[in-house]
Design an enzyme around this catalytic site. Sequence first.
Site, PDB file in Angstrom:
ATOM      1  N   TRP A   1      38.687  48.810  40.240  1.00  0.00           N
ATOM      2  CA  TRP A   1      39.406  47.871  40.870  1.00  0.00           C
ATOM      3  C   TRP A   1      40.923  48.109  40.460  1.00  0.00           C
ATOM      4  O   TRP A   1      41.994  47.688  41.279  1.00  0.00           O
ATOM      5  CB  TRP A   1      38.979  46.517  40.505  1.00  0.00           C
ATOM      6  CG  TRP A   1      37.510  46.104  41.140  1.00  0.00           C
ATOM      7  CD1 TRP A   1      36.520  45.735  40.887  1.00  0.00           C
ATOM      8  CD2 TRP A   1      37.616  46.059  42.792  1.00  0.00           C
ATOM      9  NE1 TRP A   1      35.636  45.530  41.655  1.00  0.00           N
ATOM     10  CE2 TRP A   1      36.168  45.810  42.939  1.00  0.00           C
ATOM     11  CE3 TRP A   1      38.393  46.339  43.838  1.00  0.00           C
ATOM     12  CZ2 TRP A   1      35.537  45.594  44.162  1.00  0.00           C
ATOM     13  CZ3 TRP A   1      37.815  46.364  45.145  1.00  0.00           C
ATOM     14  CH2 TRP A   1      36.339  45.891  45.353  1.00  0.00           C
TER      15      TRP A   1
ATOM     16  N   ASP B   1      44.260  40.704  37.594  1.00  0.00           N
ATOM     17  CA  ASP B   1      43.012  40.414  38.663  1.00  0.00           C
ATOM     18  C   ASP B   1      42.016  39.998  37.712  1.00  0.00           C
ATOM     19  O   ASP B   1      41.148  40.401  36.984  1.00  0.00           O
ATOM     20  CB  ASP B   1      42.806  41.593  39.197  1.00  0.00           C
ATOM     21  CG  ASP B   1      41.539  41.722  40.117  1.00  0.00           C
ATOM     22  OD1 ASP B   1      40.923  40.694  40.232  1.00  0.00           O
ATOM     23  OD2 ASP B   1      41.310  42.922  40.877  1.00  0.00           O
TER      24      ASP B   1
ATOM     25  N   LYS C   1      33.047  35.558  43.267  1.00  0.00           N
ATOM     26  CA  LYS C   1      32.392  35.599  42.208  1.00  0.00           C
ATOM     27  C   LYS C   1      31.746  34.346  41.587  1.00  0.00           C
ATOM     28  O   LYS C   1      30.833  34.208  41.248  1.00  0.00           O
ATOM     29  CB  LYS C   1      32.992  36.864  41.603  1.00  0.00           C
ATOM     30  CG  LYS C   1      32.916  38.121  41.866  1.00  0.00           C
ATOM     31  CD  LYS C   1      33.837  39.203  42.556  1.00  0.00           C
ATOM     32  CE  LYS C   1      33.432  40.057  43.110  1.00  0.00           C
ATOM     33  NZ  LYS C   1      34.695  40.908  43.242  1.00  0.00           N
TER      34      LYS C   1
HETATM   35  C1  LIG Z   1      35.324  42.068  44.035  1.00  0.00           C
HETATM   36  C2  LIG Z   1      36.670  42.519  43.202  1.00  0.00           C
HETATM   37  C3  LIG Z   1      37.776  42.656  43.896  1.00  0.00           C
HETATM   38  C4  LIG Z   1      37.597  42.978  45.406  1.00  0.00           C
HETATM   39  O1  LIG Z   1      37.638  41.519  46.135  1.00  0.00           O
HETATM   40  P1  LIG Z   1      38.061  41.398  47.527  1.00  0.00           P
HETATM   41  O2  LIG Z   1      38.108  39.793  47.610  1.00  0.00           O
HETATM   42  O3  LIG Z   1      36.549  41.842  48.213  1.00  0.00           O
HETATM   43  O4  LIG Z   1      39.096  42.145  48.157  1.00  0.00           O
HETATM   44  C5  LIG Z   1      38.888  42.900  43.265  1.00  0.00           C
HETATM   45  N1  LIG Z   1      38.960  42.911  42.180  1.00  0.00           N
HETATM   46  C6  LIG Z   1      37.781  42.807  41.196  1.00  0.00           C
HETATM   47  C7  LIG Z   1      38.026  42.962  39.785  1.00  0.00           C
HETATM   48  C8  LIG Z   1      36.781  42.242  41.963  1.00  0.00           C
HETATM   49  O5  LIG Z   1      35.707  42.073  41.089  1.00  0.00           O
END
Ligand SMILES: *Cc1c(COP(=O)(O)O)cnc(C)c1O
Length: 370
Positions: free
Chosen positions: A101, A175, A199
């Site tokens: 990521w 993030d 999540k």
């Molecule tokens: C799932 C995830 C993403 C991507 O998220 P989307 O909403 O599908 O773009 C980005 N960063 C992390 C840490 C993730 O777990």
Amino acid sequence: MSRVYNFSAGPSCLPESVLQEAAAEMLDYKGSGQSVMEMSHRSKNYEPIIQDAEARIRKLMNIPENYAVLFLQGGASTQFAMIPMNLKKLGKAAYIDTGIWSDKAIKEAKKYLTVDVVATSKDKGYSYIPEVQKIEGDYDYGYICLNNTIVGTKWANLPEMGKRSDGTDIPLVADASSCILSEPVDITKFGVFFAGAQKNLAPAGVTVVIIRKDLITEFPDPLTPTMLDYKTHADSDSMYNTPPCYTIYIMGKVLAWIEANGGAEGMLKRNKEKADLFYNYLDKSDFYRSPVAKDSRSLMNIPFVTQETDPDKVTALNKKFVAEAAAAGLVNLAGHRLVGGMRASIYNAMSLDGVKALIAFMDKFAAENK
Ligand SMILES: *Cc1c(COP(=O)(O)O)cnc(C)c1O
């Protein structure tokens, strides 16, 4: 009908009480005669829903007034571009590479500015969080992925943020897609804190962006699309265009569930209990192991492998594990396609009983496959 224990990395399981409430309100939300799915986002029925979600997240995360809370679309992945587009002034940013990521964020940022990768844990397959020297220099921001969903690492201590040559502070961007509200955080340590909600907070469709207001600039590059300008959304309380209404409604219910379960502190207690139980089991096992360094382990995403070393046998054994687990009502345990093995994602909504059921299954599988 019986519900499974769902260990998906995302979208992931939601608290059952939230689903039940939503089901009860499906056809007639609070006497409005409509489903929330059918309402105008500018109606008197809907406006309190989005306002309530924002108020709850502000309270749960202790977000001060000088931060905006935005509900955006395009997933966390769109933030990989919005961040450099909106924060670029000096034209350079410091990124720390802790896995897939952060790597995606780096690739995207390179389209807009110069990226210095100031630390990486690539040398050992991203199985640890790297040591970072104080981030100093003429950077627009420093960037980390707080919890690495795929490899199962998390930052125990944030990197130290230094100053630019003009004496101003470098903001930290994080993030937090796979760890938001899994434990308390001091939001004032961050310039931008963002998370795709699928999540820990909601079904897919909304991205929460918590951003210090001074970072919302008047005019980013004039070619920045209106929808990718933070100011557009901050100025209109996330209602510039139609927000993901139903997802925000469910998020409000999840936030209420978090509140009722002790808030961020309560989530930490719950998550630590689950993760400790699972890591202790892995560390004691002579059949399974955790590939992640002890000081870098995630509370949310726990990859694990068997101790089998023959590559052909490993593939067959993993496949058998995932299939038999699914048959036993423990689903979505395959590791990410890029790293293999298995992974149990145990977000806030996963119960201790779910983790205990997984361990019981793993014990039985180990005995049968030694
Ligand atoms: C799932 C995830 C993403 C991507 O998220 P989307 O909403 O599908 O773009 C980005 N960063 C992390 C840490 C993730 O777990």
